[in-house]
Motif scaffolding. Sequence first.
Motif, short mmCIF file in Angstrom:
data_model
loop_
_atom_site.label_atom_id
_atom_site.label_comp_id
_atom_site.label_asym_id
_atom_site.label_seq_id
_atom_site.Cartn_x
_atom_site.Cartn_y
_atom_site.Cartn_z
N HIS A 15 100.72 0.08 24.51
CA HIS A 15 101.40 1.20 25.17
C HIS A 15 101.91 2.23 24.16
O HIS A 15 102.19 3.37 24.53
N GLY A 16 101.99 1.89 22.88
CA GLY A 16 102.50 2.83 21.89
C GLY A 16 101.45 3.76 21.32
O GLY A 16 101.80 4.71 20.60
N ASN A 17 100.15 3.54 21.64
CA ASN A 17 99.13 4.44 21.08
C ASN A 17 97.94 4.68 22.00
O ASN A 17 97.11 5.52 21.70
N VAL A 18 97.85 3.95 23.11
CA VAL A 18 96.66 4.07 23.94
C VAL A 18 96.53 5.44 24.58
O VAL A 18 95.42 5.99 24.68
N ALA A 19 97.65 6.04 24.99
CA ALA A 19 97.59 7.34 25.66
C ALA A 19 97.64 8.50 24.68
O ALA A 19 97.40 9.65 25.08
N GLY A 20 97.93 8.22 23.41
CA GLY A 20 97.99 9.26 22.40
C GLY A 20 96.78 9.20 21.50
O GLY A 20 95.75 9.85 21.74
N VAL B 180 94.09 3.17 10.29
CA VAL B 180 94.37 2.04 11.16
C VAL B 180 95.46 2.45 12.13
O VAL B 180 96.55 2.86 11.72
N THR B 181 95.19 2.35 13.43
CA THR B 181 96.19 2.69 14.43
C THR B 181 96.59 1.45 15.23
O THR B 181 95.75 0.61 15.55
N THR B 182 97.89 1.33 15.51
CA THR B 182 98.42 0.20 16.25
C THR B 182 99.45 0.68 17.25
O THR B 182 99.95 1.81 17.18
N SER B 183 99.81 -0.21 18.14
CA SER B 183 100.91 0.05 19.05
C SER B 183 102.23 -0.13 18.32
O SER B 183 102.28 -0.44 17.13
N ILE B 184 103.32 0.05 19.04
CA ILE B 184 104.64 -0.20 18.46
C ILE B 184 104.91 -1.70 18.49
O ILE B 184 104.11 -2.48 18.98
N LEU C 257 95.26 4.63 5.47
CA LEU C 257 96.16 5.44 6.28
C LEU C 257 96.58 4.64 7.50
O LEU C 257 95.73 4.22 8.30
N LEU C 258 97.87 4.40 7.65
CA LEU C 258 98.41 3.62 8.76
C LEU C 258 99.04 4.56 9.78
O LEU C 258 99.87 5.41 9.43
N LEU C 259 98.66 4.36 11.05
CA LEU C 259 99.14 5.21 12.14
C LEU C 259 99.76 4.35 13.23
O LEU C 259 99.21 4.22 14.32
N PRO C 260 100.92 3.74 12.96
CA PRO C 260 101.55 2.91 13.99
C PRO C 260 102.24 3.77 15.05
O PRO C 260 102.84 4.82 14.74
N GLY C 261 102.15 3.34 16.30
CA GLY C 261 102.95 3.97 17.32
C GLY C 261 104.43 3.71 17.05
O GLY C 261 104.80 2.80 16.31
N ASP C 262 105.27 4.52 17.66
CA ASP C 262 106.72 4.38 17.46
C ASP C 262 107.43 4.61 18.79
O ASP C 262 106.82 5.09 19.76
N THR C 263 108.69 4.26 18.83
CA THR C 263 109.46 4.44 20.06
C THR C 263 109.65 5.94 20.34
O THR C 263 109.42 6.79 19.49
N PHE C 264 110.10 6.26 21.54
CA PHE C 264 110.20 7.65 21.99
C PHE C 264 111.13 8.46 21.08
O PHE C 264 112.25 8.03 20.78
N ALA C 265 110.68 9.64 20.69
CA ALA C 265 111.54 10.55 19.96
C ALA C 265 112.59 11.17 20.87
O ALA C 265 113.72 11.44 20.46
N THR C 266 112.20 11.39 22.14
CA THR C 266 113.12 12.05 23.09
C THR C 266 114.07 11.08 23.77
O THR C 266 114.97 11.50 24.48
#
Length: 624
Positions: free
Chosen positions: A40-45, A87-91, A113-122
Amino acid sequence: MTIRRLTTAQALVAFLARQYTERDGRRHRLIGATWGIFGHGNVAGVGQALLEAHQDMPYLQGRNEQAMVHAAVGHARQSRRLSAQAVTTSIGPGATNLVTGAALATINHLPVLLLPGDTFATRPADPVLQQLEVPYAGDVSVNDCLRPVSRWFDRIVRPEALVPAALQAVRVLTDPAQTGAVTLALPQDVQAEAYDWPEEFFAERTWQIRRPRPDAEALAQAAAAVRSARRPLLVAGGGVHHSEAEEALRAFADATGIPVASTQAGKGSLPYDHPCDIGGIGHTGTATADDLARTADLVIGVGTRWSDFTTASSTLFRHETVRFVNLNITAFDAHKMAGLSVVADARAGLEELTAALGDHRVDAGHRARYTSAKAAWEERVTAAFTAHDPDAAPTQAQVLGALDALVTGDDILINAAGSLPGDLHKLWRSRSADQYHVEYGYSCMGYEIPAAIGVAMAAPGRPVWALVGDGTYLMNPTEIVTAVQEGVPIRMVILQNHGYASIGGLSESVGAERYGTAYRHRAADGSFTGPPLPVDLAANAESLGMRVIRARSVRDLREALAEARAADVPTCVYVETGTADTVSGPPGAQAWWDVPVAETATRPSAVKAREEYDRQAAARRRHL
């Protein structure tokens, strides 16, 4: 100004697809593909962005986040750091699973290059699923675990912040002195947020990989030190390979006759049959290299960071007036051992040092001594490789001997942990500059299989071997599925000895009596002395889609390895080399390694081990 409206994730993928490196007139795609496991932290982005851009940015599906980093690191090393992968991952657990791989990349100076998802900024809801709540700070997430193991870290909390962050990330990835893991943490809401991007952000960029030349005064001092030395020794580290300095090193050795030893990362800098190559150095080195190190009055380190395995925990270089010259692209490593610091690219530095030395050559007596010692060591290697009974189960060294008899310079061998790195460093006969791929900066169990995939993708058509002990296999077999899915014909050799053979031997030497190092049933007294566990690793590999060939004897092994080498699908050779107590047969350690032993103990084994520890530690010295 022309603008393009994209989400942050779409903009990042489009940017990465247009970055290139160039060195010596050769241009390479910087980020050739992106590994990913979606949540859920990267699938939609990032996931949606990769779907839209699949023709520009290939996507590779992994099974374990740590393994994806290992695969990317293997690819980067094989590519001489001129090409990398993302490399991309979820949170949450997907992101924290990156930490080990990131540490490995940074320690080995390899770009990923690591691209982990993160919690909401907003922060529309707080906390969200998998969010780590920290009482003293609202801006901390699990991704902050990646800060100490990254060479560059940023969290993209606004779309427009991506522009400077992405440029900085690529700057670090392409800097030979700074490269390692780079992390861009991507809050999942920001990934999906649209922004008007300047078209210039997506223009092709070519990053020149620099070759800094040595300072003239430092070079002159280094040349003077070499000329005055009677027993010089050169130690080749991983920087020789990263710089593609092998031919420059060969020219230096040919011109001067100075013997060349190698670290784990530097092995293969000269082919094993070059007259000046004396093999590995340090705790896992050859008697030839270590004996020369003990009497060397000058040591030239090229592209090495002088780890404890190389210096035998500061006990190896014993000449009372020994001095060091360190040729390294980083000032941080060049200053070590109180050496004369020559900060430069390895190839450029070696070329200029060779020219500065002119017709200087070490005396014939020095050459004769190491040539004779090298020949004697090769006889010991041959003895360890030779199986006198082809119908007997092979030792670990005989497995390497069977491979040695089969491979050519095209083959690439990958290993990282256990007892194999020691045997390989002492025994393996490297035939080409990139044949020997042992990850020993972090010595990470579980590296071999995913790294083999990354290497095979960087070197299509070449036979790539993952040499895996049973302990390592159990750590991380998941990417076998990836190799099958992608049709990458890696060759894997599983050596089954029912335990942690390397740590078992170390445990015995430090008085811990191999406690907890064998894979066995518990006996009635609670010890692990029962029969081996009924674990079938060959069946496990086969269940994951790999073709498996079982070898029960040396004769079987030779046939199985030849069959695997000719295969066009992922293939495993499974061989039992005995229990964890079995001595494989290669020469023992030729130099010490500092593993502290209990200062007080009741068991005689530990008391005796402490006495030996104190004796060895007394030889340690600071080079000042």
